[in-house]
Design an enzyme around this catalytic site. Structure first.
Site, PDB file in Angstrom:
ATOM      1  N   SER A 166       0.981  -1.285   0.008  1.00  0.00           N
ATOM      2  CA  SER A 166       0.132   0.148   0.055  1.00  0.00           C
ATOM      3  C   SER A 166       0.724   1.284   0.066  1.00  0.00           C
ATOM      4  O   SER A 166       1.755   1.463   0.820  1.00  0.00           O
ATOM      5  CB  SER A 166      -0.894   0.115   1.328  1.00  0.00           C
ATOM      6  N   GLU A 184     -10.569  -8.334   0.968  1.00  0.00           N
ATOM      7  CA  GLU A 184     -11.322  -7.922  -0.184  1.00  0.00           C
ATOM      8  C   GLU A 184     -12.386  -9.113  -0.719  1.00  0.00           C
ATOM      9  O   GLU A 184     -12.974  -8.749  -1.474  1.00  0.00           O
ATOM     10  CB  GLU A 184     -10.529  -7.728  -1.595  1.00  0.00           C
ATOM     11  N   ASN A 195       2.120   3.621  11.411  1.00  0.00           N
ATOM     12  CA  ASN A 195       1.398   3.738  12.526  1.00  0.00           C
ATOM     13  C   ASN A 195       1.799   3.277  13.656  1.00  0.00           C
ATOM     14  O   ASN A 195       2.336   2.017  13.401  1.00  0.00           O
ATOM     15  CB  ASN A 195      -0.156   3.766  12.323  1.00  0.00           C
TER      16      ASN A 195
END
Ligand code: HPA
Length: 266
Positions: free
Chosen positions: A26, A81, A230
């Site tokens: 990503s 997904e 993060n």
């Protein structure tokens, strides 16, 4: 299915013989920017399903990078997904049949260690798959790989050493750790990330492990790097979003691009 995938890709590659597969995570599509003499094959042309997630393009890029013949998956499939784990197995089988010997997987991941801050790069040295999902479930073809493969050395020690050395030469701090695979798509609860830390994980993410298991099964060597986007839910104070993942990954993608380029040149 697999034969069709292989034929569709071969039809576009011509004489080009790929050796290394780079799976782009990503927000990391800049990794493909330095590929030379590009042949771009949309996944839909191969017969692969459509990518449904922002920040993932959906094309296979063939060309040379750091003097090696590479295939870059610009966009990957995630179990969240709704894709079946078997798709990942078929895909990796396709790459193996095309002649791929080494796989470099990249991803965006959350940190479970305070000192490993957003922007950090972590080489994956091991993983934990408690997801209940596995790309190898189903009838086994013994000609392809063993029913019960040993994945205790999934991350190749020679490739890891080359990555360590390259990072050191470039002055890039490369953390090392265990990646905890979750299916997602939700980010974790505080209790979950605390539990993962206790279990020995250093980072958490929603990809890579299915591809790694299948790659090992098909006899390919694997290296994997996470870009930390993060801190985990119990450390950080704000709400996590996919946009933040993409933003932070893009910030560090150039470091990772440099590292992989130099690594391939070695
Ligand atoms: N958890 C799971 N997947 C992720 C994260 C996270 O915190 N960050 C980026 N991908």
């Amino acid at each position: 299915m697999i034969e069709t995938y292989v034929q569709n890709i071969r039809a576009r590659l011509g004489d080009f013989q790929p050796e290394v597969l780079i799976i782009i995570g990503s927000g990391l599509s800049v990794l493909a920017d330095k590929v030379e003499n590009k042949i771009i094959i949309p996944y839909t042309e191969i017969g692969f399903p459509k990518i449904t997630i922002a920040g993932h393009k959906g094309e296979l890029i063939a060309g040379t990078l750091g003097g090696k013949n590479v295939l870059c998956m610009n966009g990957r499939y995630h179990l969240y997904e709704g894709h079946s784990p078997a798709l990942i197995k078929d895909m990796m089988s396709t790459y193996q049949r095309l002649g791929i010997k080494e796989v470099i997987a990249t991803n965006a991941a959350g940190s479970l260690r305070k000192e490993m801050e957003p922007g950090a790069l972590m080489m994956i040295t091991d993983h934990i798959n408690f997801s209940g999902q596995n790309p190898l479930t189903g009838v086994n073809n013994d000609a392809e790989g063993p029913r019960f493969p040993d994945v205790s050395h999934a991350y190749d020690e020679n490739l890891a050493n080359r990555l360590r050395q390259t990072a050191q030469e470039m002055g890039i701090k490369l953390f090392e750790g265990t990646y905890f695979f979750v299916v997602g798509p939700n980010f974790e609860t505080k209790a979950e990330v605390k539990a993962f830390r206790i279990l020995g994980a250093d980072a958490v993410g929603m990809s890579t492990v299915p591809e790694v298991i299948a790659a090992v099964y098909f006899g390919m060597k694997v290296a994997a790097i996470s870009v930390i986007t993060n801190q985990s839910a119990d450390i950080q104070t704000h709400t996590l979003t996919h946009e933040e993942t993409l933003f932070e990954a893009r910030q560090s993608a150039v470091d990772l691009q440099g590292l992989i380029l130099k690594f391939l040149e070695k």
